[in-house]
Design a protein around this motif. Structure first.
Motif, PDB file in Angstrom:
ATOM      1  N   SER A  40      -3.589  23.712  32.983  1.00 46.61           N
ATOM      2  CA  SER A  40      -2.754  24.794  32.461  1.00 46.61           C
ATOM      3  C   SER A  40      -2.974  24.978  30.963  1.00 46.61           C
ATOM      4  CB  SER A  40      -1.272  24.504  32.743  1.00 46.61           C
ATOM      5  OG  SER A  40      -0.884  23.259  32.177  1.00 46.61           O
ATOM      6  N   ALA A  41      -4.094  24.439  30.463  1.00 46.26           N
ATOM      7  CA  ALA A  41      -4.405  24.558  29.036  1.00 46.26           C
ATOM      8  C   ALA A  41      -4.837  25.980  28.705  1.00 46.26           C
ATOM      9  CB  ALA A  41      -5.509  23.573  28.658  1.00 46.26           C
ATOM     10  N   PRO A  42      -4.607  26.435  27.474  1.00 52.26           N
ATOM     11  CA  PRO A  42      -5.045  27.776  27.070  1.00 52.26           C
ATOM     12  C   PRO A  42      -6.543  27.964  27.269  1.00 52.26           C
ATOM     13  CG  PRO A  42      -3.539  26.864  25.438  1.00 52.26           C
ATOM     14  CD  PRO A  42      -3.849  25.753  26.403  1.00 52.26           C
ATOM     15  N   LEU A  43      -6.939  29.171  27.654  1.00 48.74           N
ATOM     16  CA  LEU A  43      -8.351  29.478  27.830  1.00 48.74           C
ATOM     17  C   LEU A  43      -9.031  29.579  26.465  1.00 48.74           C
ATOM     18  CD1 LEU A  43      -8.304  32.163  30.671  1.00 48.74           C
ATOM     19  CD2 LEU A  43      -8.468  29.679  30.854  1.00 48.74           C
ATOM     20  N   GLU A  44     -10.247  29.072  26.399  1.00 47.77           N
ATOM     21  CA  GLU A  44     -10.989  29.087  25.142  1.00 47.77           C
ATOM     22  C   GLU A  44     -11.931  30.287  25.111  1.00 47.77           C
ATOM     23  OE1 GLU A  44     -14.085  26.305  22.556  1.00 47.77           O
ATOM     24  OE2 GLU A  44     -13.072  25.484  24.324  1.00 47.77           O
ATOM     25  N   PRO A  45     -11.872  31.101  24.061  1.00 44.22           N
ATOM     26  CA  PRO A  45     -12.773  32.256  23.968  1.00 44.22           C
ATOM     27  C   PRO A  45     -14.236  31.842  24.051  1.00 44.22           C
ATOM     28  CG  PRO A  45     -11.027  32.435  22.337  1.00 44.22           C
ATOM     29  CD  PRO A  45     -10.909  31.061  22.943  1.00 44.22           C
ATOM     30  N   ASP A  46     -15.023  32.623  24.792  1.00 43.06           N
ATOM     31  CA  ASP A  46     -16.466  32.437  24.960  1.00 43.06           C
ATOM     32  C   ASP A  46     -16.833  31.170  25.723  1.00 43.06           C
ATOM     33  OD1 ASP A  46     -17.291  34.805  23.685  1.00 43.06           O
ATOM     34  OD2 ASP A  46     -17.084  33.882  21.714  1.00 43.06           O
ATOM     35  N   ALA A  47     -15.837  30.500  26.307  1.00 41.79           N
ATOM     36  CA  ALA A  47     -16.129  29.262  27.029  1.00 41.79           C
ATOM     37  C   ALA A  47     -15.318  29.154  28.314  1.00 41.79           C
ATOM     38  CB  ALA A  47     -15.854  28.052  26.132  1.00 41.79           C
ATOM     39  N   SER A  48     -14.804  30.289  28.815  1.00 38.32           N
ATOM     40  CA  SER A  48     -13.958  30.237  30.003  1.00 38.32           C
ATOM     41  C   SER A  48     -13.925  31.597  30.688  1.00 38.32           C
ATOM     42  CB  SER A  48     -12.539  29.792  29.630  1.00 38.32           C
ATOM     43  OG  SER A  48     -11.988  30.656  28.652  1.00 38.32           O
ATOM     44  N   TYR A  49     -13.316  31.596  31.877  1.00 41.55           N
ATOM     45  CA  TYR A  49     -13.187  32.807  32.687  1.00 41.55           C
ATOM     46  C   TYR A  49     -11.760  32.902  33.218  1.00 41.55           C
ATOM     47  CZ  TYR A  49     -18.314  32.356  32.996  1.00 41.55           C
ATOM     48  OH  TYR A  49     -19.647  32.220  32.711  1.00 41.55           O
ATOM     49  N   PHE A  50     -11.387  34.107  33.651  1.00 38.01           N
ATOM     50  CA  PHE A  50     -10.088  34.260  34.301  1.00 38.01           C
ATOM     51  C   PHE A  50     -10.189  35.296  35.412  1.00 38.01           C
ATOM     52  CE2 PHE A  50      -9.987  37.711  31.272  1.00 38.01           C
ATOM     53  CZ  PHE A  50      -9.247  38.709  31.885  1.00 38.01           C
ATOM     54  N   ARG A  51      -9.223  35.215  36.303  1.00 41.09           N
ATOM     55  CA  ARG A  51      -9.116  36.149  37.417  1.00 41.09           C
ATOM     56  C   ARG A  51      -7.628  36.339  37.697  1.00 41.09           C
ATOM     57  NH1 ARG A  51     -13.431  34.821  41.697  1.00 41.09           N
ATOM     58  NH2 ARG A  51     -12.514  32.762  41.486  1.00 41.09           N
ATOM     59  N   VAL A  52      -7.219  37.540  38.125  1.00 39.44           N
ATOM     60  CA  VAL A  52      -5.804  37.845  38.338  1.00 39.44           C
ATOM     61  C   VAL A  52      -5.542  38.052  39.828  1.00 39.44           C
ATOM     62  CG1 VAL A  52      -3.876  39.356  37.726  1.00 39.44           C
ATOM     63  CG2 VAL A  52      -5.722  38.963  36.070  1.00 39.44           C
TER      64      VAL A  52
END
Length: 356
Positions: A40-52
């Protein structure tokens, strides 16, 4: 952003403001979720992905859903994508006609897996009560099918994504449908101002007051919303219309073989089998350039994909078998760990195309 593309977000924000007295948006704490989230850690810019995801939608009997009025969920995700500051991806979903009376709908995909580049990510979603005959359901169904065409590589689908967004808005506006329940939030990276921190988790929007719902007693079990004094004794929430959204976070793609990269890679392997060095060199470069320029990869994964392309081709060159040396369906693992790629930072074009 054009006025046409601003319209839906403004409409949802207006609904949220107008209904603030009997509407709740609740961020579900990680310790209120079962099974416990892996990350549940914050997503890191340029090093992660997300989906809704729309994890759950519950419709009580407050609205008589039927042939003359049926529900559809329209979602828009606006983010920095590639070298464009604001790109909007939309998706429309509707429950099957024979299930509307059941009231509970689970696990609707609302966006494809997208790299998180930082900046502001805005999510607008609305459950819309559409008034019309069966032909309107058919039209929404067609838009739902077209939504499914906006898949990775998203960089190749930007044109159709934009047309789909405008077309969906035009259709929804022409029906005179009203927002029954809406969600608007903006997310930023850790340490930023002006929005929620972008991280994996569950977000509930409920037609009810704080006194009625008691948000501190809300829990999520197996992707559904519960209420109770504790996680173990909580029971499914009822008596309110609500939607439960989930933001999924990932460090890496599990589908990194995008066609823009994989098709020339396969041709390079086939050229090895034919001992055609000129074709091999050309297709190798096409595959590497596609990986270097694709907006569908995070910068960390870009390092790993390029390293993997080189490793696969090098192994086949050393084996002397070309494409014949690949077992059917076999997929090599990433050639570089996430940690190593992350430490290296963005890859340059010189590094990407080098013969190493």
């Amino acid at each position: 952003m054009s006025n046409a593309l601003q319209a839906f977000g403004s409409m949802v924000k207006g609904w949220v403001t107008a209904n603030a007295d009997h509407y709740l948006r609740v961020v579900i704490p990680a310790d209120h979720v079962l099974p416990a989230p892996e990350n549940s850690a914050p997503l890191e810019p340029d090093a992660s992905y997300f989906r809704v995801w729309l994890s759950e939608m519950f419709l009580s009997k407050s609205v008589d859903w039927g042939a003359q009025q049926f529900p559809a969920v329209h979602t828009e995700v606006t983010l920095t994508f590639g070298n464009q500051a604001e790109v909007t991806f939309s998706r429309v979903s509707q429950p099957p006609k024979d299930q509307i009376g059941k009231g509970v709908f689970l696990n609707y995909l609302l966006s494809e897996l997208m790299p998180y580049k930082g900046g502001v990510v805005t999510i607008d979603a609305a459950l819309i009560a559409l008034k019309g005959e069966d032909y309107l359901r058919t039209a929404i169904g067609v838009l739902q099918q077209f939504s499914g065409l906006v898949t990775a590589p998203l960089g190749e689908a930007l044109n159709i994504a934009g047309k789909l967004t405008i077309g969906t808005r035009d259709l929804l506006a022409s029906t005179g449908g009203n927002i029954h329940l809406g969600w608007h939030d903006s997310f930023v990276s850790k340490g930023g101002d002006g929005g929620l921190v972008m991280k994996p988790g569950f977000y509930a929007v409920i037609l009810g007051t704080q006194q009625q719902v008691e948000p501190e007693k809300l829990y999520v079990k197996d992707g559904r919303l519960y209420k109770g004094n504790d996680l173990q004794s909580a029971s499914p929430l009822s008596g309110f219309d609500y939607m439960l959204f989930r933001i999924e976070g990932r460090k890496e793609r599990d589908d990194w073989r995008l066609k823009t990269v994989d098709e020339p890679l396969k041709k390079a392997k086939a050229a090895l089998a034919k001992d055609n060095n000129e074709e091999f060199t050309a297709y190798r470069k096409v595959s590497l350039v596609a990986a270097l320029e694709s907006p569908d990869y995070s910068e960390t994964d870009r390092q790993r994909v390029i390293a993997t392309i080189k490793q696969e081709l090098k192994k086949l060159q050393e084996s002397g078998l070309g494409v014949l040396g690949i077992e059917e369906g076999k997929s090599f693992d990433y050639a570089m760990s996430y940690e190593e790629a992350h430490a290296r930072g963005p890859i340059s074009s010189h590094e990407a195309l080098a013969d190493d």
